[in-house]
Scaffold this motif. Sequence first.
Motif, PDB file in Angstrom:
ATOM      1  N   VAL A   1      -3.732  -0.006 -10.844  1.00 47.59           N
ATOM      2  CA  VAL A   1      -3.996   1.047  -9.860  1.00 47.59           C
ATOM      3  C   VAL A   1      -4.946   2.054 -10.489  1.00 47.59           C
ATOM      4  O   VAL A   1      -4.663   2.603 -11.555  1.00 47.59           O
ATOM      5  CB  VAL A   1      -2.681   1.747  -9.446  1.00 47.59           C
ATOM      6  CG1 VAL A   1      -2.932   2.793  -8.380  1.00 47.59           C
ATOM      7  CG2 VAL A   1      -1.651   0.725  -8.977  1.00 47.59           C
ATOM      8  N   THR A   2      -6.076   2.288  -9.827  1.00 47.20           N
ATOM      9  CA  THR A   2      -7.065   3.239 -10.306  1.00 47.20           C
ATOM     10  C   THR A   2      -7.305   4.287  -9.235  1.00 47.20           C
ATOM     11  O   THR A   2      -7.510   3.941  -8.070  1.00 47.20           O
ATOM     12  CB  THR A   2      -8.395   2.532 -10.636  1.00 47.20           C
ATOM     13  OG1 THR A   2      -8.141   1.501 -11.581  1.00 47.20           O
ATOM     14  CG2 THR A   2      -9.417   3.504 -11.204  1.00 47.20           C
ATOM     15  N   VAL A   3      -7.270   5.553  -9.630  1.00 48.31           N
ATOM     16  CA  VAL A   3      -7.532   6.650  -8.704  1.00 48.31           C
ATOM     17  C   VAL A   3      -8.954   7.135  -8.968  1.00 48.31           C
ATOM     18  O   VAL A   3      -9.317   7.458 -10.096  1.00 48.31           O
ATOM     19  CB  VAL A   3      -6.520   7.795  -8.895  1.00 48.31           C
ATOM     20  CG1 VAL A   3      -6.825   8.945  -7.958  1.00 48.31           C
ATOM     21  CG2 VAL A   3      -5.101   7.286  -8.701  1.00 48.31           C
ATOM     22  N   SER A   4      -9.758   7.163  -7.913  1.00 49.39           N
ATOM     23  CA  SER A   4     -11.139   7.628  -8.014  1.00 49.39           C
ATOM     24  C   SER A   4     -11.463   8.440  -6.771  1.00 49.39           C
ATOM     25  O   SER A   4     -11.458   7.897  -5.657  1.00 49.39           O
ATOM     26  CB  SER A   4     -12.090   6.442  -8.138  1.00 49.39           C
ATOM     27  OG  SER A   4     -13.422   6.889  -8.206  1.00 49.39           O
TER      28      SER A   4
ATOM     29  N   VAL B   1       1.739   6.635  -6.946  1.00 47.88           N
ATOM     30  CA  VAL B   1       0.638   7.516  -7.339  1.00 47.88           C
ATOM     31  C   VAL B   1       1.030   8.972  -7.105  1.00 47.88           C
ATOM     32  O   VAL B   1       0.803   9.838  -7.965  1.00 47.88           O
ATOM     33  CB  VAL B   1      -0.658   7.157  -6.585  1.00 47.88           C
ATOM     34  CG1 VAL B   1      -1.711   8.249  -6.732  1.00 47.88           C
ATOM     35  CG2 VAL B   1      -1.197   5.821  -7.072  1.00 47.88           C
ATOM     36  N   ARG B   2       1.623   9.262  -5.959  1.00 50.28           N
ATOM     37  CA  ARG B   2       2.051  10.647  -5.672  1.00 50.28           C
ATOM     38  C   ARG B   2       3.078  11.122  -6.693  1.00 50.28           C
ATOM     39  O   ARG B   2       3.014  12.262  -7.163  1.00 50.28           O
ATOM     40  CB  ARG B   2       2.641  10.733  -4.263  1.00 50.28           C
ATOM     41  CG  ARG B   2       1.622  10.672  -3.167  1.00 50.28           C
ATOM     42  CD  ARG B   2       2.270  10.901  -1.802  1.00 50.28           C
ATOM     43  NE  ARG B   2       1.395  10.433  -0.757  1.00 50.28           N
ATOM     44  CZ  ARG B   2       1.558   9.305  -0.056  1.00 50.28           C
ATOM     45  NH1 ARG B   2       2.605   8.529  -0.272  1.00 50.28           N
ATOM     46  NH2 ARG B   2       0.694   8.965   0.868  1.00 50.28           N
ATOM     47  N   THR B   3       4.021  10.259  -7.033  1.00 49.16           N
ATOM     48  CA  THR B   3       5.052  10.628  -8.008  1.00 49.16           C
ATOM     49  C   THR B   3       4.432  10.874  -9.381  1.00 49.16           C
ATOM     50  O   THR B   3       4.698  11.890 -10.023  1.00 49.16           O
ATOM     51  CB  THR B   3       6.121   9.524  -8.098  1.00 49.16           C
ATOM     52  OG1 THR B   3       6.726   9.369  -6.808  1.00 49.16           O
ATOM     53  CG2 THR B   3       7.190   9.879  -9.118  1.00 49.16           C
TER      54      THR B   3
ATOM     55  N   ALA C   1       0.844  -1.206   0.000  1.00 51.18           N
ATOM     56  CA  ALA C   1       0.000   0.000   0.000  1.00 51.18           C
ATOM     57  C   ALA C   1       0.876   1.252   0.000  1.00 51.18           C
ATOM     58  O   ALA C   1       0.618   2.195  -0.760  1.00 51.18           O
ATOM     59  CB  ALA C   1      -0.935  -0.002   1.199  1.00 51.18           C
ATOM     60  N   GLY C   2       1.920   1.262   0.817  1.00 47.76           N
ATOM     61  CA  GLY C   2       2.819   2.415   0.873  1.00 47.76           C
ATOM     62  C   GLY C   2       3.558   2.641  -0.429  1.00 47.76           C
ATOM     63  O   GLY C   2       3.700   3.782  -0.900  1.00 47.76           O
ATOM     64  N   VAL C   3       4.034   1.552  -1.035  1.00 48.51           N
ATOM     65  CA  VAL C   3       4.749   1.660  -2.315  1.00 48.51           C
ATOM     66  C   VAL C   3       3.816   2.193  -3.398  1.00 48.51           C
ATOM     67  O   VAL C   3       4.179   3.092  -4.170  1.00 48.51           O
ATOM     68  CB  VAL C   3       5.343   0.288  -2.722  1.00 48.51           C
ATOM     69  CG1 VAL C   3       5.865   0.318  -4.153  1.00 48.51           C
ATOM     70  CG2 VAL C   3       6.449  -0.119  -1.752  1.00 48.51           C
ATOM     71  N   MET C   4       2.602   1.654  -3.472  1.00 53.37           N
ATOM     72  CA  MET C   4       1.647   2.093  -4.495  1.00 53.37           C
ATOM     73  C   MET C   4       1.258   3.562  -4.307  1.00 53.37           C
ATOM     74  O   MET C   4       1.156   4.310  -5.280  1.00 53.37           O
ATOM     75  CB  MET C   4       0.396   1.211  -4.499  1.00 53.37           C
ATOM     76  CG  MET C   4       0.658  -0.194  -4.945  1.00 53.37           C
ATOM     77  SD  MET C   4       1.241  -0.223  -6.652  1.00 53.37           S
ATOM     78  CE  MET C   4       1.786  -1.905  -6.776  1.00 53.37           C
TER      79      MET C   4
END
Length: 100
Positions: free
Chosen positions: A78-81, A48-50, A41-44
């Motif tokens: 990985v999906t951002v919603s 995403v932040r990068t 979770a931390g790596v993902m």
Amino acid sequence: MTTAALTAGLERIPDQLGYLVISEDGVLASAGELENDEHTAGVMMQMVRTASRFRLPGSADPPFKRMSVILEDFVYTVTVSGQKVFVVKRQNNQQEPISV
């Protein structure tokens, strides 16, 4: 939002090995091979932040909606919603290239 509402569609994804639902506050839900996997979770979230820093000049749109991390045996999608990040680990069903 209830956990069932967050994960309603994730259970039905073909070849799914596990999933994470993450917010800035941490893991909201997890299952399968990713259950309680704080490290992944931390790596993902860091990825995403990068990736979120790469905005096109003059664009108000987010830089991406979906990101795939493709490894030999499996794929992280990985999906951002909204304010949540959904990570699904799937079997990588690579197909051999077709030679003609």
